[in-house]
Motif scaffolding. Sequence first.
Motif, short mmCIF file in Angstrom:
data_model
loop_
_atom_site.label_atom_id
_atom_site.label_comp_id
_atom_site.label_asym_id
_atom_site.label_seq_id
_atom_site.Cartn_x
_atom_site.Cartn_y
_atom_site.Cartn_z
N MET A 1 0.83 -1.20 0.00
CA MET A 1 0.00 0.00 0.00
C MET A 1 0.87 1.25 0.00
O MET A 1 0.58 2.22 -0.71
N LEU A 2 1.93 1.24 0.79
CA LEU A 2 2.84 2.38 0.81
C LEU A 2 3.52 2.58 -0.54
O LEU A 2 3.69 3.72 -0.98
N LEU A 3 3.86 1.48 -1.21
CA LEU A 3 4.48 1.59 -2.54
C LEU A 3 3.51 2.14 -3.58
O LEU A 3 3.90 2.90 -4.47
N ASP A 4 2.23 1.75 -3.48
CA ASP A 4 1.23 2.13 -4.48
C ASP A 4 0.51 3.43 -4.14
O ASP A 4 -0.21 3.98 -4.99
N LYS A 5 0.69 3.93 -2.94
CA LYS A 5 -0.08 5.08 -2.44
C LYS A 5 -0.04 6.28 -3.37
O LYS A 5 -1.10 6.79 -3.78
N GLU A 6 1.12 6.79 -3.71
CA GLU A 6 1.21 8.02 -4.51
C GLU A 6 0.66 7.83 -5.92
O GLU A 6 -0.02 8.71 -6.45
N ALA A 7 0.93 6.68 -6.52
CA ALA A 7 0.40 6.42 -7.87
C ALA A 7 -1.12 6.34 -7.84
O ALA A 7 -1.80 6.87 -8.73
N ALA A 8 -1.67 5.71 -6.81
CA ALA A 8 -3.12 5.59 -6.70
C ALA A 8 -3.76 6.96 -6.46
O ALA A 8 -4.77 7.30 -7.09
N ILE A 9 -3.17 7.75 -5.58
CA ILE A 9 -3.69 9.09 -5.33
C ILE A 9 -3.60 9.92 -6.61
O ILE A 9 -4.54 10.65 -6.96
N GLY A 10 -2.51 9.80 -7.33
CA GLY A 10 -2.36 10.50 -8.60
C GLY A 10 -3.42 10.09 -9.60
O GLY A 10 -4.00 10.92 -10.31
N TYR A 11 -3.70 8.79 -9.67
CA TYR A 11 -4.74 8.29 -10.57
C TYR A 11 -6.10 8.89 -10.23
O TYR A 11 -6.78 9.42 -11.11
N PHE A 12 -6.50 8.81 -8.97
CA PHE A 12 -7.82 9.32 -8.58
C PHE A 12 -7.91 10.83 -8.78
O PHE A 12 -8.94 11.35 -9.20
N THR A 13 -6.83 11.54 -8.49
CA THR A 13 -6.81 12.99 -8.68
C THR A 13 -6.96 13.34 -10.16
O THR A 13 -7.74 14.23 -10.53
N GLN A 14 -6.24 12.63 -11.00
CA GLN A 14 -6.31 12.87 -12.45
C GLN A 14 -7.70 12.55 -12.99
O GLN A 14 -8.25 13.30 -13.80
N GLU A 15 -8.28 11.45 -12.55
CA GLU A 15 -9.62 11.08 -13.01
C GLU A 15 -10.66 12.11 -12.57
O GLU A 15 -11.53 12.50 -13.33
N TYR A 16 -10.56 12.57 -11.31
CA TYR A 16 -11.50 13.58 -10.83
C TYR A 16 -11.40 14.85 -11.66
O TYR A 16 -12.42 15.40 -12.09
N GLU A 17 -10.19 15.31 -11.91
CA GLU A 17 -10.03 16.54 -12.69
C GLU A 17 -10.60 16.35 -14.10
O GLU A 17 -11.28 17.25 -14.62
N LYS A 18 -10.36 15.21 -14.71
CA LYS A 18 -10.88 14.94 -16.06
C LYS A 18 -12.41 14.99 -16.06
O LYS A 18 -13.02 15.66 -16.89
N TYR A 19 -13.02 14.29 -15.11
CA TYR A 19 -14.49 14.27 -15.04
C TYR A 19 -15.06 15.65 -14.72
O TYR A 19 -16.08 16.05 -15.28
#
Length: 92
Positions: free
Chosen positions: A59-77
Motif C-alpha cells: 500500500m505504501l508503494l502504491d499510495k502516490e500512484a493511486a492518489i495520482g490516478y484518482f486525482t487525475q480522473e476527478y479533474e478529467k471528469y
Amino acid sequence: MSDIPKDKAFYELADAFINVCNEKLGAEKPAKVSAAMLFAAARFNAFVIYASSENKAQMLLDKEAAIGYFTQEYEKYLRENVDEHLKRYEAQ
C-alpha cells in the motif's frame, strides 16, 4: 483501475449517487452536499487502495500512484462536466 468501462451500468450507478445528493438539497446547501460527496468519494477510494493491497508495504508503494490516478480522473471528469454546463449558456 483505468480499464473500468463507461457503459450503461457505470452511468446508472453515477446517477444513483447524484440522485442521493439531489435529495439532500432540500435540507442542505449545495456546497455542503458537494463537500460530503467529495469526502465520501475520497473515503471510499482510500478503501479501494487498501483493499487492492496485499499488505502495508505494498500500500505504501502504491499510495502516490493511486492518489495520482484518482486525482487525475476527478479533474478529467470535473472538466468534462463543467464544459457540458458551459454549453448550456450557448444554447440560450
